[in-house]
Write an enzyme that holds these catalytic residues in place. Sequence first.
Site, PDB file in Angstrom:
ATOM      1  N   HIS A 162       1.069  -1.341  -0.056  1.00 56.45           N
ATOM      2  CA  HIS A 162      -0.402   0.029  -0.528  1.00 56.45           C
ATOM      3  C   HIS A 162       1.208   1.342  -0.282  1.00 56.45           C
ATOM      4  CE1 HIS A 162      -3.480   2.566   1.283  1.00 56.45           C
ATOM      5  NE2 HIS A 162      -3.747   1.480   1.014  1.00 56.45           N
ATOM      6  N   GLY A 187       0.549  -5.122   1.689  1.00 58.57           N
ATOM      7  CA  GLY A 187      -0.653  -5.028   1.408  1.00 58.57           C
ATOM      8  C   GLY A 187       0.067  -5.971   0.048  1.00 58.57           C
ATOM      9  N   TYR A 208      -5.312  -5.018  10.544  1.00 62.74           N
ATOM     10  CA  TYR A 208      -5.256  -5.084   9.204  1.00 62.74           C
ATOM     11  C   TYR A 208      -6.901  -5.552   9.007  1.00 62.74           C
ATOM     12  CZ  TYR A 208      -4.086  -6.622   4.898  1.00 62.74           C
ATOM     13  OH  TYR A 208      -3.933  -6.210   3.443  1.00 62.74           O
TER      14      TYR A 208
END
Length: 259
Positions: free
Chosen positions: A64, A108, A138
């Site tokens: 991410h 991610g 998460y």
Amino acid sequence: MKYIQIHLDKHIGTITMNHPEHRNALSEVIIDEMINAFDELKEAKARVIILRAYAGAKVWSAGHDVKELPTPGRDPLGYEDSLVRVLRTVQYITTPVIAMIDGSVWGGACDLAFTCDMLIGSTNAQFTMTPAKLGVPYNASGLLRFMNILSVNAAKEMFFTAQPIEAERAHLLGILNHLLPADSLESYTYDLAEKISRNSPLSIAAMKESFRLLANASPLTPNMFERIQGLRRKVYDSNDYREGIQSFLEKRRPVFKGE
Ligand code: LCV
């Protein structure tokens, strides 16, 4: 497209992440291009799609884009988050997606690779799950995905230690379907893709969607979901969440105080 390249050859599609300067970090822009690429290949009747990094990449994807994580008080992995959107795209497209990995995979991006239908890696492959290092809670669907691939204690080790899982161990744990020397990764992956492309696309599409439904069949009561969301809200409202992002941006080790 700026950061994603698409290729289609005899029903085999390839999506290449190509943002070396940012180690293929999953920014909003690269994700939107990736989702378009999946749609285009679906339209073009690709029978299998390979998701890879540009040739020679030491990092498959840095995960991410931390610079795009929301400020405290907003769920960093909410339903409309860009990473979550592309994970849904990979799950819902009924074309099999193979992650071809020849480098390190972070946060991610591990979830993106794990969401693919198969992972084929070289001895350079490495997987590091980073939320605990960043102070990120998460989300439930992500944890469930890891639990479907790994034993719960291996999944906990990945999330709690935020330490890399090297290729050999990833293969042992069942993360990698196949582990190859780097110089035979590509030929092996495309050969496997070719075998899939020769089979019935209708049969495979029905089975892929059935796998998705069955994998998510675990009953989650509204009360369970709300409890998980409440636990996560406490974390992304915390100073530790703010510290996790700040320390990353300042390129220093985080100092978490548990508040
Ligand atoms: C933005 C980046 C990134 C990046 N974002 O190159 O799973 S969760 O919950 O944790 C979720 C929130 C998530 O996925 O979080 C992200 C988790 N990812 C990481 O922790 C990996 C962070 N990156 C790194 O550790 C290093 O960049 C690696 C080891 C991947 C590559 O190291 P290398 O020395 O080759 P740099 O660190 O110098 O990075 C090159 C450029 O890419 C940016 C980084 O800020 C730098 O940009 P600038 O030159 O503008 O500073 N970059 C790397 N990863 N995830 N930006």
